[in-house]
Design an enzyme around this catalytic site. Structure first.
Site: not given
Ligand code: PAF
Length: 284
Positions: A37, A152, A156, A194
């Site tokens: 992050h 990763k 998404q 995480s």
């Molecule tokens: O990748 C993530 O942590 C989640 O899928 C996101 C993009 C914050 C949406 O809740």
């Protein structure tokens, strides 16, 4: 750094930045922040005049109640890291602030031209609808110039790009630039996540076999077919005590559909390490 807990205050602050002509970098997260992050946030801070980060464990993207309940929540520690990185605004709402009771119960389906029907989408029905529900809501509130996502979560990222470029929601978001950032790995090679917080020391050692196998498969890809490498990755990881492959799919990196060609191929894996579900990928 200001911590915001309401949607109205978030919009107020973001609109003020937009009125002042400032560029906004936005990093949506579910907290339990790690170096992966931090790499997105550093980039968002360096490429934009203002940086917003959201920390929200989004219930609508979990299809497993236990997974949602066990997801690590470390807001105090996260806030310290965010402050040290130079973030200006953190949005950390409750679920009730984010969604009305009807929205929580709402069942809807976005059309992502098949991108959401494979791999994670197949294993976690409804997951990407929940992701898009929350990300589109956050985009509406923040109206960022650029939004940053880790590679990763390869699928998404592909779905969010599709949402911004081509879906029915695209008209709202056509000015948002989606920036994909490389996977950050621990020294051992394990992809940062995480969920790694839930691994015991022993499991953490065991999980290293996932990235090691993916890296080895780059060599195998020089001589073997896609099908052979796919099977060899699965067998190699499953041979490690404590690891159980849910799927390994070598797919086209744009369509996410299975491919027989090494051109534009990406291998995406999900592995259970004990009870913890880990994902990783490699571009061939
Ligand atoms: O990748 C993530 O942590 C989640 O899928 C996101 C993009 C914050 C949406 O809740």
């Amino acid at each position: 750094m200001q911590i915001i807990t309401t949607k109205s205050e978030l919009t107020r602050q973001a609109s003020a930045c937009i009125r002042q002509g400032k560029t906004i970098g936005f990093v949506p997260t579910m907290g339990a922040l790690h170096e992966g992050h931090a790499s997105l946030i550093r980039r968002a801070c360096s490429e934009n005049e203002v940086c917003f980060v959201s920390v929200f464990v989004n219930p609508t993207q979990f299809n497993n109640a236990e997974d949602l309940q066990k997801y690590p929540r470390t807001l105090e520690k996260d806030a310290e890291l965010l402050e040290s990185l130079g973030v200006h605004f953190v949005f950390a709402p409750t679920s009730n602030e984010m969604y009305s009771a009807e929205e929580m119960a709402e069942s809807f389906e976005f059309d992502f031209d098949g991108l959401d029907k494979v791999m994670e989408g197949k294993m976690r029905p409804g997951h990407f609808n929940g992701v898009v529900q929350v990300v589109s809501r956050l985009f509406e509130l923040v109206c960022p110039t650029r939004a940053y996502f880790g590679e990763k979560d390869f699928q998404q990222l592909a779905i969010i790009r599709y949402m911004v470029e081509r879906s029915a929601l695209a008209h709202n978001f056509k000015n948002i630039q989606i920036i994909g950032c490389p996977i950050v790995r621990e020294k051992s090679g394990l992809a940062m996540s995480s969920r790694n917080e839930r691994l015991s020391n022993e499991e953490r050692q065991t999980a290293v076999a996932i990235s090691k196998t993916l890296i080895a498969s780059m060599e195998w890809a020089k001589t073997d077919t896609v099908a052979a490498v796919q099977q060899r990755v699965i067998d190699t990881i499953n041979a490690v005590d404590g690891l159980d492959v849910e799927y390994y799919a070598i797919v086209d990196k744009s369509t996410l559909q299975p491919t027989n060609s090494w051109k534009n191929a990406v291998g995406c894996v999900t592995v259970f390490c004990g009870p913890v579900r880990l994902i990783d990928n490699i571009l061939y």
